[in-house]
Structure formats: C-alpha cells, structure tokens
Design a protein around this motif. Structure first.
Motif, PDB file in Angstrom:
ATOM      1  N   GLU A 148     -29.293 -55.654  17.942  1.00 14.99           N
ATOM      2  CA  GLU A 148     -29.936 -56.087  19.182  1.00 14.99           C
ATOM      3  C   GLU A 148     -28.812 -56.569  20.092  1.00 14.99           C
ATOM      4  O   GLU A 148     -27.727 -56.899  19.611  1.00 14.99           O
ATOM      5  CB  GLU A 148     -30.958 -57.199  18.921  1.00 14.99           C
ATOM      6  CG  GLU A 148     -30.337 -58.466  18.356  1.00 14.99           C
ATOM      7  CD  GLU A 148     -31.349 -59.506  17.948  1.00 14.99           C
ATOM      8  OE1 GLU A 148     -31.477 -60.503  18.669  1.00 14.99           O
ATOM      9  OE2 GLU A 148     -31.997 -59.316  16.904  1.00 14.99           O
TER      10      GLU A 148
ATOM     11  N   TYR B  10     -26.175 -58.732  21.945  1.00 15.08           N
ATOM     12  CA  TYR B  10     -25.659 -60.073  21.688  1.00 15.08           C
ATOM     13  C   TYR B  10     -24.285 -60.235  22.331  1.00 15.08           C
ATOM     14  O   TYR B  10     -23.600 -59.274  22.658  1.00 15.08           O
ATOM     15  CB  TYR B  10     -25.571 -60.368  20.188  1.00 15.08           C
ATOM     16  CG  TYR B  10     -24.546 -59.533  19.450  1.00 15.08           C
ATOM     17  CD1 TYR B  10     -23.230 -59.968  19.320  1.00 15.08           C
ATOM     18  CD2 TYR B  10     -24.886 -58.321  18.878  1.00 15.08           C
ATOM     19  CE1 TYR B  10     -22.282 -59.206  18.659  1.00 15.08           C
ATOM     20  CE2 TYR B  10     -23.946 -57.551  18.208  1.00 15.08           C
ATOM     21  CZ  TYR B  10     -22.641 -58.004  18.105  1.00 15.08           C
ATOM     22  OH  TYR B  10     -21.713 -57.238  17.449  1.00 15.08           O
TER      23      TYR B  10
ATOM     24  N   ARG C 256     -27.483 -68.874  20.286  1.00 10.14           N
ATOM     25  CA  ARG C 256     -27.528 -69.390  18.930  1.00 10.14           C
ATOM     26  C   ARG C 256     -26.146 -69.943  18.657  1.00 10.14           C
ATOM     27  O   ARG C 256     -25.159 -69.437  19.172  1.00 10.14           O
ATOM     28  CB  ARG C 256     -27.776 -68.257  17.927  1.00 10.14           C
ATOM     29  CG  ARG C 256     -29.218 -67.981  17.677  1.00 10.14           C
ATOM     30  CD  ARG C 256     -29.340 -66.812  16.726  1.00 10.14           C
ATOM     31  NE  ARG C 256     -30.211 -65.870  17.409  1.00 10.14           N
ATOM     32  CZ  ARG C 256     -30.279 -64.592  17.212  1.00 10.14           C
ATOM     33  NH1 ARG C 256     -29.516 -64.022  16.331  1.00 10.14           N
ATOM     34  NH2 ARG C 256     -31.103 -63.854  17.884  1.00 10.14           N
TER      35      ARG C 256
ATOM     36  N   SER D  20     -23.887 -63.272   9.162  1.00  7.31           N
ATOM     37  CA  SER D  20     -24.518 -62.106   9.797  1.00  7.31           C
ATOM     38  C   SER D  20     -24.432 -62.231  11.314  1.00  7.31           C
ATOM     39  O   SER D  20     -24.428 -63.337  11.865  1.00  7.31           O
ATOM     40  CB  SER D  20     -25.983 -61.987   9.373  1.00  7.31           C
ATOM     41  OG  SER D  20     -26.746 -63.041   9.927  1.00  7.31           O
TER      42      SER D  20
ATOM     43  N   GLY E  37     -27.600 -62.728  13.796  1.00  7.88           N
ATOM     44  CA  GLY E  37     -28.457 -63.761  13.236  1.00  7.88           C
ATOM     45  C   GLY E  37     -27.789 -65.063  12.860  1.00  7.88           C
ATOM     46  O   GLY E  37     -28.414 -66.109  12.839  1.00  7.88           O
TER      47      GLY E  37
ATOM     48  N   ASP F 173     -26.826 -66.032   9.958  1.00 13.06           N
ATOM     49  CA  ASP F 173     -27.162 -66.512   8.622  1.00 13.06           C
ATOM     50  C   ASP F 173     -25.890 -66.501   7.783  1.00 13.06           C
ATOM     51  O   ASP F 173     -25.042 -65.610   7.940  1.00 13.06           O
ATOM     52  CB  ASP F 173     -28.221 -65.617   7.975  1.00 13.06           C
ATOM     53  CG  ASP F 173     -29.527 -65.628   8.748  1.00 13.06           C
ATOM     54  OD1 ASP F 173     -29.984 -66.724   9.123  1.00 13.06           O
ATOM     55  OD2 ASP F 173     -30.064 -64.533   8.998  1.00 13.06           O
TER      56      ASP F 173
END
Length: 172
Positions: free
Chosen positions: A41, A43, A58, A119, A122, A124
């Motif tokens: 996606e 980013y 994030r 990741s 994300g 993570d």
C-alpha cells in the motif's frame, strides 16, 4: 577513518525508492533514511539507525539496550533477546549491518543471526532467523526460511544489488 555516503536504491519490491545518508566507521554505521513505496500500500517512512555502541503517520520506537534486550514502543520484546540488529522490511541498508560487522563481503564464512524484523508499512516487529554466506568478493547469499537471494556489495559493505528487491542507482 569514517566514510560518508549518500545512496539511493530503486526498490522494485515496493514500487518505490530509498535514499540513505550513511557514515561507515569500522564496524559501526550511522544512517538516516527515507523510503517511499506503493506496495503493498502507499507509504512514506523515515528512519535512523545507529549501530555499534548505540541503539534506534505510524511510528515505531525500536531500541536495543546494548545487552541483548529489545523494546518496541517502550515494551520489552523477549522473543528478540540476543538479536544484535534490526531488519527493516523492503530496506536494503539493514542487510549491510551483519555483513559489515563480520566482513562477509570480503571474507569467506557463513553466519546465522537472530534479527528484529520490522514489517513495512505495518511496523510489526518479530524475530527472524537469517543466514548470510560469503560467495566471493562483494557477493553474499541472504537466506531466511525458504527465501534466498544473492546480494552484491561494494567495498564498504553496502548493498549494491538485491535481486527482486532493490538496485542501487548510480551517482550522477
């Protein structure tokens, strides 16, 4: 003597680019980087890496305590105990750290590492077992699980080519 470099990669795996401002000093590395991608996606990330005696919309505050322990956003991550380095997904620079530390771009050998894998996009964090094997001057095989890729490195130990992920752009 420290070596300063600005390096840009076309990151085909993310449909984007990454630029890093890095200072190589022996087996240490200080870097600031920016990456933009469209896969999986869209980013945009920025990061700072400090290796050797130090640790690293994030956000993720991932830190190594210098004694083998890690925290992510202030919470201890026991599964990462013993990992020395992080591996930022879709980021060729983070493959430099273990190769540089052990001179695997120059010296025969094979090393297995536990990495703090992050990741993207994300953010993570999870443990990742990775093996780096010297294939010849400037050539190192990276393996993790069933994945394998033969990377090329420059004399400073920085990734030049990472098949199916990134290719460093030539300076103008």
């Amino acid at each position: 003597m420290p070596v300063s470099r600005v390096i840009t990669w076309e990151v085909t795996a993310s449909g984007g680019y990454e630029t890093v401002w890095a200072v190589f000093d022996g087996d240490g590395l200080r870097a600031r980087g920016r990456a933009v991608g469209t896969l999986p996606e869209p980013y945009w990330i920025t990061y700072e890496l400090l290796t050797g005696d130090a640790s690293g919309s994030r956000s993720l505050d991932l830190r190594h305590d210098g004694r083998g322990g890690w925290t992510a956003d202030g919470r201890r991550v026991d599964a990462l105990d013993g990992a020395l380095d992080c591996d930022l997904g879709l980021c060729p620079l983070t493959n430099t750290m273990p190769v540089l530390r052990h001179g695997l771009h120059r010296t025969p050998g094979e090393r297995e590492f536990l990495m703090a894998w992050v990741s993207v996009p994300g953010l993570d964090v999870e443990p990742s077992r990775q093996t780096y094997t010297h294939l010849g001057p400037g050539r190192v095989r990276y393996a993790s699980g069933d994945f394998r890729s033969d990377l090329t490195f420059d004399a400073d130990g920085c990734v030049v080519g990472y098949p199916q992920l990134a290719q460093r752009l030539a300076p103008r």
